[in-house]
Write a protein that holds these residues in place. Sequence first.
Motif, mmCIF file in Angstrom:
data_model
loop_
_atom_site.group_PDB
_atom_site.id
_atom_site.type_symbol
_atom_site.label_atom_id
_atom_site.label_comp_id
_atom_site.label_asym_id
_atom_site.label_seq_id
_atom_site.Cartn_x
_atom_site.Cartn_y
_atom_site.Cartn_z
ATOM 1 N N HIS A 399 2.218 7.283 1.941
ATOM 2 C CA HIS A 399 2.224 7.856 3.291
ATOM 3 C C HIS A 399 2.371 9.385 3.253
ATOM 4 O O HIS A 399 1.983 10.068 4.200
ATOM 5 N N GLU A 400 2.921 9.920 2.159
ATOM 6 C CA GLU A 400 3.090 11.369 2.058
ATOM 7 C C GLU A 400 1.778 12.085 1.755
ATOM 8 O O GLU A 400 1.578 13.236 2.177
ATOM 9 N N ILE A 401 0.908 11.431 1.038
ATOM 10 C CA ILE A 401 -0.333 12.094 0.631
ATOM 11 C C ILE A 401 -1.530 11.687 1.488
ATOM 12 O O ILE A 401 -2.596 12.289 1.380
ATOM 13 N N LEU A 402 -1.339 10.661 2.344
ATOM 14 C CA LEU A 402 -2.480 10.123 3.096
ATOM 15 C C LEU A 402 -3.125 11.172 4.003
ATOM 16 O O LEU A 402 -4.345 11.383 3.961
ATOM 17 N N LYS A 403 -2.337 11.844 4.835
ATOM 18 C CA LYS A 403 -2.896 12.799 5.801
ATOM 19 C C LYS A 403 -3.607 13.968 5.120
ATOM 20 O O LYS A 403 -4.771 14.256 5.454
ATOM 21 N N PRO A 404 -2.962 14.670 4.169
ATOM 22 C CA PRO A 404 -3.691 15.779 3.525
ATOM 23 C C PRO A 404 -4.918 15.313 2.742
ATOM 24 O O PRO A 404 -5.953 15.987 2.735
ATOM 25 N N THR A 405 -4.821 14.150 2.098
ATOM 26 C CA THR A 405 -5.970 13.639 1.345
ATOM 27 C C THR A 405 -7.152 13.388 2.270
ATOM 28 O O THR A 405 -8.282 13.797 1.986
#
Length: 438
Positions: A399-405
Amino acid sequence: MMENALLIILLDVILLVFLLMMSIPLPVCFLGALMFLSAFGNVSMKTMLVWVFSQSTGTVLLASPLFILAGTYMGGSGIAKRLLDCADSFIGHIKSGLGTVAIVVCAVMGAISGSGFTGVAATGPIMIPRMEEQGYERGYATALVTVSSVLGLLIPPSVVMIMFGWVTETSILACFLSTLGPGLLITALFIVIHVIWSKKFDLKVLEKKPVDEYLKNVGSKTFKAIPALIMPLIILGGIYGGVFTATEAAAVSAIYAIPVGIWVYKACTIKGFLQMTKEASSTIGSIMVMIVCCLMLSRVFTIYRVPSLVLDLLMGITTNKYLLLFIIDIFLFLVGMIVNDTTGVLICAPLLMPVMTQLGVSPVHFAAIMGVNLAMGGVTPPYASILYLGMRIGKAEFHEILKPTMTFLILGYVPVVFLTTYIPDLALAIPRMCGFSV
């Protein structure tokens, strides 16, 4: 008879997709599909093995394992660290500079090794903690390094393009050059997105040093990085200058990394290189088994006339070239989501080549279309092997990397996919400048 053959092929594909979705190791998935064909499809495994052996005895196929070996050596020899330090000395004092360094170095590392995994494995352990110390969120830092590592599949030399050229009998150098334009454009877009995004972070940037001190630091870091900088010069200069083939360049770079790591940077011992060789050999063995199985499966598809059936199916949907290219883009993207890039090329290139020929798309342009689509699958679930590796190295949650990815992919990558598909010059301009008639 033909209806029975089609039913068997359809059931075999369903079985293969099911096994892949169960997260079973790739070689086992393809072995299972082949065993099904052997049992129910009247396919002689002995004949297939003889054919595969005849196809895999050339030197071109050696380039893939040798680049993987070279990339593994790069991570443990200190070459990656020196490249990072050199790039950081130029723009590290700029607010968004450290992230820009990560993007550029991941692209360079991929260019040296021909693999997206190398960018994450070699730069992630160094760059992600350094970015976090400067004020970046760990999830963002992990996502940035991870998506940037995909550039290694596009910036030549690329293992994916070696496989494509080998399977389709297209010039490998022309395939290399076809993805260079899209790769550089994606790099530029990633940098723009990063510069805008980094404004939301409260970054601790070092004060800009006086000119003489700045130049001294740049000179010092660049001097220390000279042995590391020689490696991409050997590979890229050797290939494009006609000194080496891709296979020879991969072998020379792997050998070159050993004395640099042991005696120049003293970052590793002979025992350490033996351990890295063991780890790389395990990866290479798995990949080679997968390649053999993919070749056998694609051969069966050819025997059963699956490529012509795919052509008839797509032409039955529409004869509009641009709509068909859009459908092929979506298909390749979905393939990239469930298998790795090499597997996707080995299976899809022979299947779709007749379609592309019918549409008037050159093999070199098709190489670029396939490269940019399948590379995106490496960071798109459920397969997303590069993404998962980045999460482990960066110790970040999904969930921490989902948005920027997703931001980098949607705004920086997807547009280039369609530009590459619909504007052939983006892929063909550089090959034409280098004398290829495409």
